[in-house]
Design an enzyme around this catalytic site. Structure first.
Site, PDB file in Angstrom:
ATOM      1  N   ARG A   1       0.938  -1.111  -0.251  1.00  0.00           N
ATOM      2  CA  ARG A   1       0.218   0.207  -0.405  1.00  0.00           C
ATOM      3  C   ARG A   1       1.073   1.313   0.274  1.00  0.00           C
ATOM      4  O   ARG A   1       1.744   1.459   0.393  1.00  0.00           O
ATOM      5  CB  ARG A   1      -0.981   0.103   1.424  1.00  0.00           C
TER       6      ARG A   1
ATOM      7  N   HIS B   1      -3.836   3.203  -5.965  1.00  0.00           N
ATOM      8  CA  HIS B   1      -4.200   1.958  -5.064  1.00  0.00           C
ATOM      9  C   HIS B   1      -4.147   0.882  -6.679  1.00  0.00           C
ATOM     10  O   HIS B   1      -4.399  -0.453  -6.402  1.00  0.00           O
ATOM     11  CB  HIS B   1      -5.412   1.972  -4.982  1.00  0.00           C
TER      12      HIS B   1
ATOM     13  N   ARG C   1      -1.410  -1.543  -7.107  1.00  0.00           N
ATOM     14  CA  ARG C   1      -0.954  -2.847  -6.027  1.00  0.00           C
ATOM     15  C   ARG C   1      -2.489  -3.813  -6.731  1.00  0.00           C
ATOM     16  O   ARG C   1      -2.495  -4.785  -6.661  1.00  0.00           O
ATOM     17  CB  ARG C   1      -1.812  -2.124  -4.808  1.00  0.00           C
TER      18      ARG C   1
ATOM     19  N   HIS D   1      -3.418  -9.115   3.485  1.00  0.00           N
ATOM     20  CA  HIS D   1      -4.364  -9.086   3.615  1.00  0.00           C
ATOM     21  C   HIS D   1      -5.177  -9.883   5.229  1.00  0.00           C
ATOM     22  O   HIS D   1      -4.676 -11.218   5.096  1.00  0.00           O
ATOM     23  CB  HIS D   1      -5.734  -9.630   2.584  1.00  0.00           C
TER      24      HIS D   1
ATOM     25  N   TYR E   1     -10.175 -10.444  -6.221  1.00  0.00           N
ATOM     26  CA  TYR E   1      -9.360 -10.324  -7.519  1.00  0.00           C
ATOM     27  C   TYR E   1      -9.922 -11.732  -8.125  1.00  0.00           C
ATOM     28  O   TYR E   1      -9.623 -11.296  -9.738  1.00  0.00           O
ATOM     29  CB  TYR E   1      -8.019 -10.270  -7.113  1.00  0.00           C
TER      30      TYR E   1
END
Length: 301
Positions: free
Chosen positions: A150, A247, A250, A273, A282
């Protein structure tokens, strides 16, 4: 808003910074959400946070719907205020949490936006000049893409966190959680060029070395806001169009790994996560890739 309210907000923000270790970016959202609720209180003649009742909370949520906010935005605001009142209740500043029984709107699955591999190449090409800033920018983007960190995590990286022998980096994530993430040869080369060949030292401009990996144009540590500005500038230089945000690098990291056969648990660990459900979003991106592969290669497609 009276002094009691101002002190309540200050104490809550301090709690988010110290106890919850939230990023500056996240805390800004909390501040804005509480400020917006304070304006609503003023309009309703409510003098203090302790005077807010369940009916007032319901009325505020109704106003959010009338503003036609996205479900995710409305849900975030409700969650913020529920957390705020939970803190006030813990501190004995209110007698009840008026948002505890408010039902948050269910959000539909939001498909993450990402860059295709050719688009990532355009970002790298936009940083190919030999100036110290371009060398730094290339190292920054290579590292973000290689590790999926991040922006808030990237801003905290120090020189001691990088192990070039094993090509790994120690990433300090949300809630003080730490994880080791590997990086590849392209990121290794870009970082070596930035650190070893003088670009970082030149940006320090004779100032005392603060040990943070990325340095701004004035020699200080590069902040989250600074990183976002750099990414926005590079993205514009690469002439990429559409709705673009930092973002997405990422998201691209995770999507490209899954597209090339990485398993979900590994990607979850690399992204930091806490729950697999956060990573599973995803799969909705990669399903399209799987469909195209099937249509191109199955003899009966």
């Amino acid at each position: 808003m009276n002094k009691f309210s101002d002190e309540s907000v200050y104490s809550f923000i301090e709690y988010l910074q110290i106890e919850r270790n939230y990023s500056e970016y996240t805390i800004d959202f909390y501040k804005k959400d509480i400020e917006q609720f304070s304006l609503f209180m003023n309009a309703q003649g409510i003098r203090s946070f302790s005077d807010v009742e369940y009916f007032d909370a319901r009325l505020y949520v109704t106003e959010l719907y009338h503003q036609k906010l996205a479900r995710a935005s409305a849900s975030r605001k409700i969650s913020c205020l529920r957390s705020f009142y939970k803190f006030l209740l813990r501190e004995g500043l209110v007698k009840e949490n008026p948002f505890s029984l408010i039902i948050q709107p269910k959000s539909g699955i939001k498909i993450p936006s990402f860059f295709y591999e050719k688009e990532m190449d355009l970002l790298f090409e936009a940083c190919m000049e030999s100036t110290p800033l371009s060398i730094r920018n290339l190292a920054l983007i290579e590292l973000l893409y290689a590790t999926g960190t991040r922006v808030s995590e990237c801003a905290k990286i120090q020189l001691k966190d990088i192990d070039f022998d094993f090509s790994t980096i120690l990433v300090k994530g949300k809630g003080r959680k730490e994880r080791y993430v590997p990086f590849g040869s392209f990121a290794n080369e870009a970082l070596q060029k930035y650190i070893q060949h003088g670009a970082r030292k030149e940006l320090l401009n004779g100032l005392e070395d603060h040990q943070f990996l990325f340095v701004n144009s004035r020699g200080g540590p590069l902040t989250e806001r600074g990183i976002r500005h750099i990414l926005k500038t590079v993205i514009e230089s690469a002439s990429l169009t559409g709705k673009i945000h930092p973002h997405m690098i990422r998201h691209s990291f995770a999507t490209h790994l899954l597209n090339n056969g990485a398993d979900m648990r590994t990607v979850q660990e690399l992204l930091g996560h806490a729950h697999l459900s956060s990573t599973q979003v995803y799969t909705h991106v990669t399903k399209e890739h799987l469909r195209k592969t099937y249509m191109n290669h199955h003899p009966r497609a």
